[in-house]
Design an enzyme around this catalytic site. Structure first.
Site, PDB file in Angstrom:
ATOM      1  N   THR A 129      41.929-137.581 -13.933  1.00 14.39           N
ATOM      2  CA  THR A 129      41.111-137.598 -15.153  1.00 14.39           C
ATOM      3  C   THR A 129      41.487-136.383 -15.827  1.00 14.39           C
ATOM      4  O   THR A 129      42.487-136.743 -16.666  1.00 14.39           O
ATOM      5  CB  THR A 129      39.592-137.698 -14.535  1.00 14.39           C
ATOM      6  OG1 THR A 129      39.213-136.499 -13.789  1.00 14.39           O
ATOM      7  CG2 THR A 129      39.231-138.834 -14.120  1.00 14.39           C
ATOM      8  N   LYS A 179      41.873-135.669  -6.454  1.00 10.18           N
ATOM      9  CA  LYS A 179      41.896-135.506  -7.766  1.00 10.18           C
ATOM     10  C   LYS A 179      40.532-134.636  -8.194  1.00 10.18           C
ATOM     11  O   LYS A 179      39.739-134.672  -7.464  1.00 10.18           O
ATOM     12  CB  LYS A 179      41.787-136.876  -8.743  1.00 10.18           C
ATOM     13  CG  LYS A 179      40.687-137.696  -8.621  1.00 10.18           C
ATOM     14  CD  LYS A 179      39.314-137.402  -9.259  1.00 10.18           C
ATOM     15  CE  LYS A 179      39.386-137.016 -10.619  1.00 10.18           C
ATOM     16  NZ  LYS A 179      37.917-136.503 -11.110  1.00 10.18           N
ATOM     17  N   THR A 219      33.342-131.705  -6.278  1.00  8.35           N
ATOM     18  CA  THR A 219      33.288-133.014  -7.389  1.00  8.35           C
ATOM     19  C   THR A 219      34.893-133.348  -7.289  1.00  8.35           C
ATOM     20  O   THR A 219      35.655-132.793  -7.968  1.00  8.35           O
ATOM     21  CB  THR A 219      32.826-132.395  -8.619  1.00  8.35           C
ATOM     22  OG1 THR A 219      31.598-131.921  -8.478  1.00  8.35           O
ATOM     23  CG2 THR A 219      33.005-133.787  -9.502  1.00  8.35           C
ATOM     24  N   GLU A 245      39.673-126.816 -14.968  1.00 10.15           N
ATOM     25  CA  GLU A 245      39.799-127.023 -16.507  1.00 10.15           C
ATOM     26  C   GLU A 245      39.645-125.514 -17.154  1.00 10.15           C
ATOM     27  O   GLU A 245      39.004-124.886 -17.076  1.00 10.15           O
ATOM     28  CB  GLU A 245      38.585-127.807 -16.831  1.00 10.15           C
ATOM     29  CG  GLU A 245      38.668-129.281 -16.551  1.00 10.15           C
ATOM     30  CD  GLU A 245      37.337-130.112 -16.595  1.00 10.15           C
ATOM     31  OE1 GLU A 245      37.356-131.339 -16.506  1.00 10.15           O
ATOM     32  OE2 GLU A 245      36.317-129.604 -16.835  1.00 10.15           O
ATOM     33  N   ASN A 294      35.555-129.682 -22.176  1.00  8.91           N
ATOM     34  CA  ASN A 294      34.252-130.518 -21.740  1.00  8.91           C
ATOM     35  C   ASN A 294      33.656-130.941 -23.115  1.00  8.91           C
ATOM     36  O   ASN A 294      32.847-132.072 -22.959  1.00  8.91           O
ATOM     37  CB  ASN A 294      33.582-129.721 -20.895  1.00  8.91           C
ATOM     38  CG  ASN A 294      34.018-129.842 -19.420  1.00  8.91           C
ATOM     39  OD1 ASN A 294      33.758-130.790 -18.879  1.00  8.91           O
ATOM     40  ND2 ASN A 294      34.688-128.743 -18.887  1.00  8.91           N
ATOM     41  N   SER A 346      36.054-137.846 -26.512  1.00 14.26           N
ATOM     42  CA  SER A 346      36.829-138.205 -27.669  1.00 14.26           C
ATOM     43  C   SER A 346      38.161-138.917 -27.383  1.00 14.26           C
ATOM     44  O   SER A 346      38.708-138.807 -26.303  1.00 14.26           O
ATOM     45  CB  SER A 346      36.955-136.732 -28.420  1.00 14.26           C
ATOM     46  OG  SER A 346      35.944-136.267 -28.617  1.00 14.26           O
TER      47      SER A 346
END
Length: 409
Positions: free
Chosen positions: A156, A182, A193, A280, A404, A409
Protein backbone atom coordinates in the site's frame (compact mmCIF):
# COMPACT_ATOMS: atom_id res chain seq x y z
CA UNK A 1 13.51 6.84 2.10
CA UNK A 2 13.53 3.49 3.94
CA UNK A 3 16.24 3.02 6.56
CA UNK A 4 18.90 0.57 5.34
CA UNK A 5 16.28 -1.47 3.49
CA UNK A 6 16.60 -2.74 -0.06
CA UNK A 7 14.23 -4.54 -2.39
CA UNK A 8 14.63 -8.31 -2.04
CA UNK A 9 16.51 -10.18 -4.75
CA UNK A 10 13.97 -12.60 -6.28
CA UNK A 11 16.76 -15.09 -6.90
CA UNK A 12 17.37 -15.32 -3.15
CA UNK A 13 13.72 -16.13 -2.35
CA UNK A 14 13.65 -19.92 -2.34
CA UNK A 15 10.45 -21.52 -3.66
CA UNK A 16 8.47 -23.56 -1.16
CA UNK A 17 7.34 -26.94 -2.50
CA UNK A 18 3.56 -26.98 -2.64
CA UNK A 19 3.12 -23.19 -2.97
CA UNK A 20 2.50 -21.23 -6.17
CA UNK A 21 1.75 -17.51 -6.43
CA UNK A 22 -0.02 -15.52 -9.13
CA UNK A 23 -0.31 -11.76 -9.46
CA UNK A 24 -2.66 -9.56 -11.49
CA UNK A 25 -3.60 -5.92 -12.07
CA UNK A 26 -7.29 -5.76 -11.16
CA UNK A 27 -7.66 -1.99 -10.80
CA UNK A 28 -9.03 -2.32 -7.27
CA UNK A 29 -8.13 1.30 -6.55
CA UNK A 30 -5.68 2.39 -9.25
CA UNK A 31 -5.10 1.18 -12.78
CA UNK A 32 -1.86 -0.46 -13.94
CA UNK A 33 -0.80 -1.57 -10.48
CA UNK A 34 -0.21 -5.07 -9.11
CA UNK A 35 -3.02 -5.34 -6.59
CA UNK A 36 -4.33 -8.91 -6.64
CA UNK A 37 -2.46 -12.00 -5.43
CA UNK A 38 -3.56 -15.62 -5.35
CA UNK A 39 -1.54 -18.17 -3.39
CA UNK A 40 -2.39 -21.78 -4.25
CA UNK A 41 -1.53 -24.54 -1.76
CA UNK A 42 -1.03 -28.21 -2.46
CA UNK A 43 -3.29 -30.83 -0.93
CA UNK A 44 -2.13 -31.81 2.53
CA UNK A 45 -1.06 -28.29 3.50
CA UNK A 46 -1.86 -26.91 6.95
CA UNK A 47 -2.58 -23.24 7.69
CA UNK A 48 -2.84 -21.24 10.92
CA UNK A 49 -3.05 -17.53 11.60
CA UNK A 50 -3.24 -14.73 14.14
CA UNK A 51 -5.25 -11.59 13.56
CA UNK A 52 -5.86 -8.05 14.74
CA UNK A 53 -6.93 -7.34 18.32
CA UNK A 54 -9.00 -4.40 16.99
CA UNK A 55 -12.66 -5.15 17.79
CA UNK A 56 -13.65 -3.22 14.66
CA UNK A 57 -12.00 -5.86 12.52
CA UNK A 58 -12.37 -5.99 8.75
CA UNK A 59 -14.72 -8.31 6.85
CA UNK A 60 -11.91 -10.51 5.47
CA UNK A 61 -10.56 -11.03 9.00
CA UNK A 62 -13.99 -12.22 10.12
CA UNK A 63 -14.28 -14.57 7.13
CA UNK A 64 -10.75 -15.94 7.65
CA UNK A 65 -11.56 -16.74 11.27
CA UNK A 66 -14.76 -18.48 10.20
CA UNK A 67 -13.04 -20.55 7.52
CA UNK A 68 -10.16 -21.59 9.78
CA UNK A 69 -12.60 -22.52 12.54
CA UNK A 70 -14.59 -24.68 10.12
CA UNK A 71 -11.70 -27.11 9.86
CA UNK A 72 -11.73 -27.03 6.05
CA UNK A 73 -8.34 -27.73 4.47
CA UNK A 74 -7.15 -24.36 3.13
CA UNK A 75 -6.13 -24.56 -0.51
CA UNK A 76 -5.94 -20.89 -1.53
CA UNK A 77 -5.20 -17.42 -0.19
CA UNK A 78 -6.68 -14.35 -1.92
CA UNK A 79 -5.15 -10.93 -1.25
CA UNK A 80 -6.16 -7.54 -2.60
CA UNK A 81 -4.60 -4.16 -1.95
CA UNK A 82 -6.17 -0.72 -2.39
CA UNK A 83 -9.28 -1.44 -0.32
CA UNK A 84 -9.40 -2.77 3.25
CA UNK A 85 -13.07 -3.84 3.19
CA UNK A 86 -13.29 -2.63 6.79
CA UNK A 87 -16.11 -0.61 8.29
CA UNK A 88 -18.35 -1.94 5.53
CA UNK A 89 -20.95 -3.85 7.56
CA UNK A 90 -22.99 -6.74 6.22
CA UNK A 91 -22.30 -5.71 2.63
CA UNK A 92 -18.55 -6.01 3.21
CA UNK A 93 -18.96 -9.50 4.63
CA UNK A 94 -21.06 -10.51 1.64
CA UNK A 95 -18.44 -9.18 -0.77
CA UNK A 96 -15.58 -10.95 1.05
CA UNK A 97 -17.53 -14.22 0.92
CA UNK A 98 -18.39 -13.66 -2.74
CA UNK A 99 -14.68 -13.31 -3.59
CA UNK A 100 -14.05 -16.68 -1.92
CA UNK A 101 -16.90 -18.29 -3.86
CA UNK A 102 -15.55 -16.91 -7.13
CA UNK A 103 -11.99 -18.13 -6.59
CA UNK A 104 -13.20 -21.50 -5.28
CA UNK A 105 -15.30 -21.99 -8.41
CA UNK A 106 -12.33 -21.35 -10.67
CA UNK A 107 -10.10 -23.72 -8.68
CA UNK A 108 -12.63 -26.50 -8.10
CA UNK A 109 -12.52 -26.24 -4.31
CA UNK A 110 -14.99 -25.22 -1.58
CA UNK A 111 -15.35 -21.53 -0.60
CA UNK A 112 -14.33 -22.44 2.98
CA UNK A 113 -10.96 -23.52 1.58
CA UNK A 114 -10.18 -19.92 0.57
CA UNK A 115 -8.82 -17.31 3.01
CA UNK A 116 -9.42 -13.68 1.90
CA UNK A 117 -7.20 -10.74 2.90
CA UNK A 118 -7.59 -7.06 2.09
CA UNK A 119 -5.52 -3.96 2.78
CA UNK A 120 -5.96 -0.29 1.90
CA UNK A 121 -8.54 2.39 2.57
CA UNK A 122 -11.08 1.75 5.34
CA UNK A 123 -14.86 2.27 5.01
CA UNK A 124 -15.05 2.05 1.23
CA UNK A 125 -17.00 -0.57 -0.69
CA UNK A 126 -14.88 -3.46 -1.95
CA UNK A 127 -15.08 -3.55 -5.77
CA UNK A 128 -15.51 -7.32 -5.81
CA UNK A 129 -16.42 -7.30 -9.52
CA UNK A 130 -12.91 -6.04 -10.37
CA UNK A 131 -11.38 -8.73 -8.17
CA UNK A 132 -13.45 -11.41 -9.90
CA UNK A 133 -12.42 -10.07 -13.29
CA UNK A 134 -8.75 -10.25 -12.29
CA UNK A 135 -8.83 -13.79 -10.92
CA UNK A 136 -8.28 -15.65 -14.22
CA UNK A 137 -5.11 -13.64 -14.89
CA UNK A 138 -3.82 -14.28 -11.37
CA UNK A 139 -4.46 -18.01 -11.72
CA UNK A 140 -2.77 -18.10 -15.11
CA UNK A 141 0.26 -16.45 -13.51
CA UNK A 142 0.73 -19.06 -10.75
CA UNK A 143 4.40 -19.95 -10.36
CA UNK A 144 6.49 -21.23 -7.40
CA UNK A 145 9.09 -18.49 -8.01
CA UNK A 146 6.76 -15.49 -7.79
CA UNK A 147 7.42 -14.55 -4.16
CA UNK A 148 9.06 -11.25 -5.13
CA UNK A 149 6.23 -10.24 -7.44
CA UNK A 150 3.69 -11.23 -4.79
CA UNK A 151 5.47 -8.96 -2.28
CA UNK A 152 4.93 -6.08 -4.75
CA UNK A 153 1.29 -7.05 -5.21
CA UNK A 154 0.35 -6.55 -1.53
CA UNK A 155 1.96 -3.12 -1.02
CA UNK A 156 0.00 0.00 0.00
CA UNK A 157 2.09 2.96 1.22
CA UNK A 158 5.17 0.72 1.33
CA UNK A 159 8.04 2.14 -0.70
CA UNK A 160 9.65 -1.29 -1.17
CA UNK A 161 8.44 -4.90 -1.26
CA UNK A 162 9.32 -7.02 1.77
CA UNK A 163 10.36 -10.67 1.53
CA UNK A 164 12.75 -13.06 3.26
CA UNK A 165 13.89 -16.66 2.95
CA UNK A 166 15.86 -19.23 4.94
CA UNK A 167 16.88 -22.84 4.31
CA UNK A 168 17.88 -25.33 7.01
CA UNK A 169 18.65 -29.03 7.25
CA UNK A 170 16.19 -31.29 9.07
CA UNK A 171 16.58 -35.05 9.00
CA UNK A 172 19.01 -34.84 6.11
CA UNK A 173 16.53 -32.85 4.00
CA UNK A 174 16.62 -29.19 2.95
CA UNK A 175 13.68 -27.33 4.48
CA UNK A 176 12.66 -23.92 3.12
CA UNK A 177 10.95 -21.04 4.93
CA UNK A 178 9.97 -18.08 2.72
CA UNK A 179 7.64 -15.18 3.43
CA UNK A 180 6.36 -11.77 2.41
CA UNK A 181 4.78 -8.90 4.33
CA UNK A 182 3.43 -5.41 3.84
CA UNK A 183 3.09 -2.45 6.14
CA UNK A 184 4.46 1.03 6.63
CA UNK A 185 1.91 2.92 8.73
CA UNK A 186 -0.91 2.27 11.19
CA UNK A 187 1.53 -0.07 12.93
CA UNK A 188 1.22 -1.14 16.55
CA UNK A 189 1.58 -4.51 18.26
CA UNK A 190 -1.43 -6.65 18.99
CA UNK A 191 -0.97 -7.54 16.08
CA UNK A 192 1.17 -5.09 14.25
CA UNK A 193 -0.75 -3.49 11.43
CA UNK A 194 0.35 -5.53 8.52
CA UNK A 195 -0.21 -8.55 6.35
CA UNK A 196 2.33 -11.33 6.62
CA UNK A 197 2.47 -14.71 4.89
CA UNK A 198 5.18 -17.27 5.68
CA UNK A 199 5.32 -20.74 4.17
CA UNK A 200 7.50 -23.77 4.79
CA UNK A 201 7.67 -27.22 3.23
CA UNK A 202 8.51 -28.73 6.64
CA UNK A 203 6.58 -31.81 7.72
CA UNK A 204 4.96 -30.47 10.87
CA UNK A 205 2.14 -31.97 12.91
CA UNK A 206 -0.88 -29.73 12.12
CA UNK A 207 -1.62 -29.19 15.81
CA UNK A 208 1.75 -27.43 16.21
CA UNK A 209 1.08 -24.78 13.56
CA UNK A 210 -1.10 -22.49 15.70
CA UNK A 211 1.32 -22.33 18.65
CA UNK A 212 4.19 -21.79 16.23
CA UNK A 213 2.53 -18.87 14.40
CA UNK A 214 1.55 -17.28 17.74
CA UNK A 215 5.09 -17.62 19.10
CA UNK A 216 6.56 -16.25 15.86
CA UNK A 217 4.21 -13.25 15.96
CA UNK A 218 5.12 -12.53 19.57
CA UNK A 219 8.82 -12.58 18.67
CA UNK A 220 8.45 -10.33 15.62
CA UNK A 221 5.30 -8.54 14.45
CA UNK A 222 4.12 -8.00 18.02
CA UNK A 223 7.38 -6.18 18.81
CA UNK A 224 7.14 -3.35 16.31
CA UNK A 225 5.41 0.00 16.35
CA UNK A 226 5.48 2.97 13.99
CA UNK A 227 2.61 5.21 15.09
CA UNK A 228 0.76 3.37 17.85
CA UNK A 229 -2.35 2.70 15.74
CA UNK A 230 -3.72 -0.86 15.65
CA UNK A 231 -5.37 -1.61 12.32
CA UNK A 232 -8.58 -3.37 11.41
CA UNK A 233 -6.90 -5.85 9.04
CA UNK A 234 -3.77 -7.23 10.76
CA UNK A 235 -3.11 -10.81 9.74
CA UNK A 236 -0.14 -13.15 9.96
CA UNK A 237 -0.46 -16.59 8.39
CA UNK A 238 1.85 -19.60 8.57
CA UNK A 239 1.62 -22.39 5.99
CA UNK A 240 3.22 -25.84 6.16
CA UNK A 241 2.98 -27.94 3.01
CA UNK A 242 4.63 -31.11 4.44
CA UNK A 243 6.61 -31.75 1.24
CA UNK A 244 10.22 -31.63 2.47
CA UNK A 245 10.39 -35.39 2.97
CA UNK A 246 11.75 -35.63 6.54
CA UNK A 247 10.11 -37.38 9.48
CA UNK A 248 7.15 -35.46 10.95
CA UNK A 249 7.99 -32.96 13.68
CA UNK A 250 5.64 -33.68 16.57
CA UNK A 251 7.27 -31.53 19.25
CA UNK A 252 8.54 -27.97 18.82
CA UNK A 253 10.88 -28.53 21.78
CA UNK A 254 12.66 -31.34 19.92
CA UNK A 255 15.95 -30.70 18.12
CA UNK A 256 14.22 -30.63 14.72
CA UNK A 257 11.40 -28.51 16.11
CA UNK A 258 13.88 -25.96 17.43
CA UNK A 259 15.66 -25.77 14.06
CA UNK A 260 12.38 -25.10 12.27
CA UNK A 261 11.19 -22.61 14.88
CA UNK A 262 14.45 -20.65 14.65
CA UNK A 263 14.11 -20.40 10.85
CA UNK A 264 10.47 -19.26 11.07
CA UNK A 265 11.38 -16.71 13.76
CA UNK A 266 14.28 -15.39 11.64
CA UNK A 267 12.05 -14.85 8.60
CA UNK A 268 9.28 -13.27 10.69
CA UNK A 269 11.71 -10.91 12.43
CA UNK A 270 13.29 -9.83 9.15
CA UNK A 271 9.85 -9.09 7.70
CA UNK A 272 8.75 -7.23 10.85
CA UNK A 273 11.89 -5.12 10.98
CA UNK A 274 11.51 -4.34 7.27
CA UNK A 275 8.11 -2.81 8.06
CA UNK A 276 9.71 -0.49 10.62
CA UNK A 277 12.60 0.37 8.28
CA UNK A 278 9.98 1.34 5.69
CA UNK A 279 7.85 3.25 8.20
CA UNK A 280 5.98 6.16 6.67
CA UNK A 281 8.43 9.06 6.60
CA UNK A 282 10.99 7.18 8.72
CA UNK A 283 14.61 8.33 8.72
CA UNK A 284 15.87 6.24 11.68
CA UNK A 285 15.50 2.63 12.86
CA UNK A 286 15.38 2.47 16.65
CA UNK A 287 15.79 -0.58 18.88
CA UNK A 288 14.39 -0.11 22.38
CA UNK A 289 15.86 -2.62 24.81
CA UNK A 290 14.53 -2.85 28.36
CA UNK A 291 16.58 -4.93 30.79
CA UNK A 292 16.26 -5.67 34.48
CA UNK A 293 12.50 -6.10 34.65
CA UNK A 294 10.77 -8.44 37.07
CA UNK A 295 9.00 -10.01 34.11
CA UNK A 296 8.60 -9.48 30.39
CA UNK A 297 5.19 -7.83 30.86
CA UNK A 298 6.63 -4.81 32.68
CA UNK A 299 9.54 -4.66 30.25
CA UNK A 300 7.01 -4.41 27.41
CA UNK A 301 5.17 -1.60 29.23
CA UNK A 302 8.36 0.46 29.40
CA UNK A 303 9.51 -0.41 25.87
CA UNK A 304 6.22 0.53 24.22
CA UNK A 305 5.87 3.70 26.30
CA UNK A 306 9.17 4.87 24.79
CA UNK A 307 8.49 3.53 21.28
CA UNK A 308 4.99 5.04 21.07
CA UNK A 309 5.89 8.48 22.45
CA UNK A 310 5.52 11.25 19.83
CA UNK A 311 7.85 13.43 21.90
CA UNK A 312 10.59 10.81 21.89
CA UNK A 313 10.12 10.01 18.21
CA UNK A 314 10.15 13.65 17.05
CA UNK A 315 13.28 14.35 19.12
CA UNK A 316 14.99 11.43 17.39
CA UNK A 317 13.94 12.79 13.99
CA UNK A 318 15.54 16.13 14.83
CA UNK A 319 18.68 14.44 16.28
CA UNK A 320 17.86 16.39 19.45
CA UNK A 321 19.23 14.63 22.58
CA UNK A 322 16.22 15.68 24.66
CA UNK A 323 16.58 12.37 26.47
CA UNK A 324 14.52 13.30 29.52
CA UNK A 325 11.55 12.43 27.33
CA UNK A 326 12.65 8.78 27.48
CA UNK A 327 12.77 8.83 31.28
CA UNK A 328 9.33 10.45 31.37
CA UNK A 329 7.92 7.67 29.17
CA UNK A 330 9.38 4.99 31.44
CA UNK A 331 7.84 6.79 34.40
CA UNK A 332 4.31 6.77 32.98
CA UNK A 333 4.54 3.26 31.52
CA UNK A 334 2.43 1.81 34.33
CA UNK A 335 5.04 0.11 36.53
CA UNK A 336 3.51 1.37 39.77
CA UNK A 337 6.33 0.46 42.16
CA UNK A 338 9.20 1.55 39.91
CA UNK A 339 12.18 2.95 41.83
CA UNK A 340 13.53 5.80 39.71
CA UNK A 341 16.74 5.90 41.76
CA UNK A 342 17.77 2.57 40.21
CA UNK A 343 17.35 3.48 36.52
CA UNK A 344 20.31 3.22 34.15
CA UNK A 345 20.15 4.33 30.51
CA UNK A 346 22.48 4.06 27.52
CA UNK A 347 22.16 5.51 24.04
CA UNK A 348 24.26 3.03 22.05
CA UNK A 349 27.65 3.23 23.80
CA UNK A 350 26.89 6.46 25.65
CA UNK A 351 25.99 6.13 29.35
CA UNK A 352 23.35 8.83 29.77
CA UNK A 353 21.68 8.08 33.11
CA UNK A 354 22.93 6.42 36.27
CA UNK A 355 20.95 5.85 39.46
CA UNK A 356 18.04 7.79 38.03
CA UNK A 357 20.00 10.95 37.19
CA UNK A 358 22.29 12.37 34.54
CA UNK A 359 25.59 10.51 34.37
CA UNK A 360 28.39 12.88 35.43
CA UNK A 361 30.43 12.04 32.31
CA UNK A 362 27.53 12.45 29.86
CA UNK A 363 27.96 15.25 27.31
CA UNK A 364 25.15 16.39 25.06
CA UNK A 365 27.41 16.28 21.99
CA UNK A 366 27.83 12.53 22.60
CA UNK A 367 24.07 12.07 22.61
CA UNK A 368 23.74 14.12 19.44
CA UNK A 369 26.45 12.04 17.74
CA UNK A 370 24.40 8.89 18.33
CA UNK A 371 21.10 10.48 17.32
CA UNK A 372 22.52 11.48 13.94
CA UNK A 373 22.96 7.79 13.07
CA UNK A 374 20.45 5.92 10.92
CA UNK A 375 20.29 3.06 13.45
CA UNK A 376 20.10 3.68 17.19
CA UNK A 377 19.71 1.49 20.28
CA UNK A 378 18.13 2.80 23.47
CA UNK A 379 18.93 0.61 26.50
CA UNK A 380 17.14 1.16 29.80
CA UNK A 381 17.88 -1.03 32.82
CA UNK A 382 15.13 -1.05 35.45
CA UNK A 383 17.43 -2.91 37.88
CA UNK A 384 14.61 -4.92 39.45
CA UNK A 385 14.86 -8.40 37.95
CA UNK A 386 16.15 -10.74 35.20
CA UNK A 387 13.67 -10.05 32.37
CA UNK A 388 14.49 -8.31 29.07
CA UNK A 389 12.46 -7.25 26.01
CA UNK A 390 13.41 -5.52 22.75
CA UNK A 391 10.99 -3.73 20.44
CA UNK A 392 11.66 -1.90 17.18
CA UNK A 393 10.34 1.48 16.09
CA UNK A 394 11.26 4.51 13.98
CA UNK A 395 11.27 8.27 14.29
CA UNK A 396 8.30 10.50 13.44
CA UNK A 397 8.90 13.01 10.67
CA UNK A 398 7.12 15.74 8.72
CA UNK A 399 6.64 13.23 5.91
CA UNK A 400 4.55 10.95 8.14
CA UNK A 401 1.99 13.75 8.49
CA UNK A 402 2.03 14.48 4.77
CA UNK A 403 1.64 10.83 3.75
CA UNK A 404 -1.34 10.29 6.02
CA UNK A 405 -2.93 13.64 5.28
CA UNK A 406 -2.87 12.82 1.56
CA UNK A 407 -3.52 9.04 1.85
CA UNK A 408 -6.81 9.04 -0.07
CA UNK A 409 -5.81 11.67 -2.61
Amino acid sequence: MPVNLHAPDPLLLAPVAGVTLGIAEAGVRKAHRKDLVVVALAEGSSVAGVFTANRFCAAPVQVCREHLASGAAVRAILINTGNANAGTGADGLARARRSCVSLAGLMGIAPEQVLPFSTGVIMETLPVERIEAGLPAALADLQPTHWGRAAEGIMTTDTLPKAASRQVQIGGKTVTVTGISKGAGMIRPNMATMLGFVATDAVLAPALLQPLVKAAADASFNRITIDGDTSTNDSFVLIATAQAGHAEITDLASADGQILQAAVFDVARELAQAIVRDGEGATKFISVQIDGGRDEAECRLAAYAIAHSPLVKTAFFASDPNLGRILAAVGYAGITDLDQALIEMHLDDVHVVTQGGRHPDYREEDGQRVLKQAEITVRVNLCRGPASVTVWTCDLSHDYVSINADYRS
